[in-house]
Design a protein around this motif. Structure first.
Motif, short mmCIF file in Angstrom:
data_model
loop_
_atom_site.label_atom_id
_atom_site.label_comp_id
_atom_site.label_asym_id
_atom_site.label_seq_id
_atom_site.Cartn_x
_atom_site.Cartn_y
_atom_site.Cartn_z
N ALA A 110 6.05 -11.25 -13.44
CA ALA A 110 6.34 -11.43 -12.04
C ALA A 110 6.84 -9.94 -11.27
N ARG A 111 7.86 -9.46 -12.16
CA ARG A 111 8.33 -8.51 -11.38
C ARG A 111 7.15 -7.01 -11.31
N LEU A 112 6.49 -7.03 -12.63
CA LEU A 112 5.31 -5.98 -12.78
C LEU A 112 4.45 -6.08 -11.54
N ALA A 113 4.18 -7.38 -11.16
CA ALA A 113 3.17 -7.80 -10.29
C ALA A 113 3.52 -7.35 -9.06
N ALA A 114 5.11 -7.55 -8.71
CA ALA A 114 5.55 -7.33 -7.51
C ALA A 114 5.48 -5.66 -7.22
N GLN A 115 5.84 -5.22 -8.31
CA GLN A 115 5.82 -3.62 -8.06
C GLN A 115 4.47 -2.99 -8.04
N ALA A 116 3.51 -3.91 -8.76
CA ALA A 116 2.11 -3.02 -8.40
C ALA A 116 1.58 -3.40 -7.30
N SER A 117 1.91 -4.45 -6.47
CA SER A 117 1.47 -4.72 -5.31
C SER A 117 2.01 -3.93 -3.98
N VAL A 118 3.35 -3.41 -4.53
CA VAL A 118 3.80 -2.55 -3.40
C VAL A 118 3.10 -1.15 -2.95
N GLY A 153 -7.68 2.87 -7.39
CA GLY A 153 -8.66 1.94 -7.25
C GLY A 153 -9.00 1.03 -8.28
N ALA A 154 -8.46 0.93 -9.35
CA ALA A 154 -8.77 0.25 -10.66
C ALA A 154 -7.72 -0.87 -10.86
N PRO A 155 -7.67 -1.98 -10.06
CA PRO A 155 -6.59 -2.87 -10.27
C PRO A 155 -6.82 -3.71 -11.41
N ASP A 156 -8.30 -3.90 -11.94
CA ASP A 156 -8.43 -4.69 -13.14
C ASP A 156 -7.86 -3.97 -14.36
N ASP A 157 -8.15 -2.68 -14.48
CA ASP A 157 -7.43 -1.96 -15.69
C ASP A 157 -6.03 -2.13 -15.59
#
Length: 306
Positions: free
Chosen positions: A184-192, A292-296
């Motif tokens: 959850a933390r990593l996803a939150a950081q990645a989305s910022v 621009g590589a969110p899948d990777d």
């Protein structure tokens, strides 16, 4: 013949046949008692003069049971002292004197002692058998106790194993919760979205340099892979990711994807997620999002958590 002699009446039950298991001492005593009983029977009135008294009538005369009298006369049982003494006195009285009987009480008593000794020998054998069975029973009881102790130990071990399983399950649950929180933390950081900052002098030139180095590595790995040297390509990428910056690593992945080397790119993601620290992984993830590589980026996070 009347009192003082042996009765001439027929008493077929007096002359008992001995079983084969009657020992000599008991046989001798029983024969002597049979001869005495002839004198006793002569004094007991029967239903007729010719038939003589029955065994039951003689037993009643002797104040004993018919069964006991039969066992005495057949050697199946040895009378007690007082019973033998009463038997002898009755015979002496009914015969008219001890001298008519042909045997003294002392001699009859010796026969009884010999018969009793044989009985005692049988008792010794029975006691030995009893002792042997007792030892077997004790051995069986000891075995049962041992089995019970083993069962108790097994139960205790099973309880300990169950406790260990519960503890492991708790640990797994805790790890899963920790992993979920990290995801959850990593996803939150990645989305910022990164905040705009003034580009420092030389940043553009450094980015181009980083991207250029990554492209060269990607090209070398691609050539090795196309030449059939897959392991050499993987070794190059593994060693290179140890020294590449997060920006260079993200650029390397993009260059491999651009050259359609998806297998090599997937291997870089797996190797980096497995071997590098969380901070490096987060930085590469952010760089992938910027490029621009969110899948990777997501695949790298999954590799780090797997």
């Amino acid at each position: 013949m009347t009192r003082g002699g042996v009765v001439a009446r027929t008493c077929g039950w007096l002359d008992k046949e001995f079983r084969s298991d009657v020992p000599p001492g008991k046989r001798a005593l029983a024969l002597a008692m049979q001869r005495l009983c002839h004198h006793i029977a002569a004094a007991v009135p029967g239903k007729s003069v010719e038939a003589g008294p029955t065994q039951a009538e003689v037993a009643k005369h002797l104040n004993c049971s018919e069964t006991s009298l039969s066992r005495f006369l057949s050697g199946q049982s040895v009378p007690r002292d007082r019973d033998l003494e009463y038997f002898y006195k009755s015979a002496c009285t009914d015969a008219g004197g001890e001298d008519i009987l042909g045997i003294s009480f002392d001699e009859l008593e010796k026969l009884r002692e010999q018969a009793w000794a044989e009985r005692c020998q049988s008792c010794v054998a029975l006691r030995a058998e009893r002792d042997a069975l007792t030892k077997q029973a004790e051995g069986a009881q000891a075995e049962v106790a041992s089995l019970r102790n083993a069962a108790t130990r097994d139960a205790a071990e099973l309880a300990a194993l169950r406790q260990e399983v519960r503890s492991l399950r708790d640990s797994v649950a805790e790890l899963r919760a920790t992993r979920a929180g990290l995801q959850a933390r990593l996803a939150a950081q990645a989305s910022v979205a990164p905040l705009p900052v003034p580009r420092r002098k030389g940043d553009r030139q450094r980015s181009r340099t980083d991207a250029s180095a990554a492209r060269r590595v990607a090209q070398q790995a691609t050539e090795l892979h196309r030449d059939g040297r897959r392991q050499a390509a993987l070794d190059l990428l593994r060693h290179t990711t140890d020294v590449l910056s997060p920006l260079e690593t993200a650029s390397l992945l993009q260059a491999l994807r651009h050259q359609q080397q998806n297998e090599l790119a997937d291997n870089v993601i797996h190797i980096y997620g497995r071997d590098h620290h969380d901070q490096d992984i987060l930085q590469v993830t952010l760089e992938l999002h910027r490029q621009g590589a969110p899948d990777d980026a997501g695949a790298l996070l999954r590799a780090a958590l797997g």
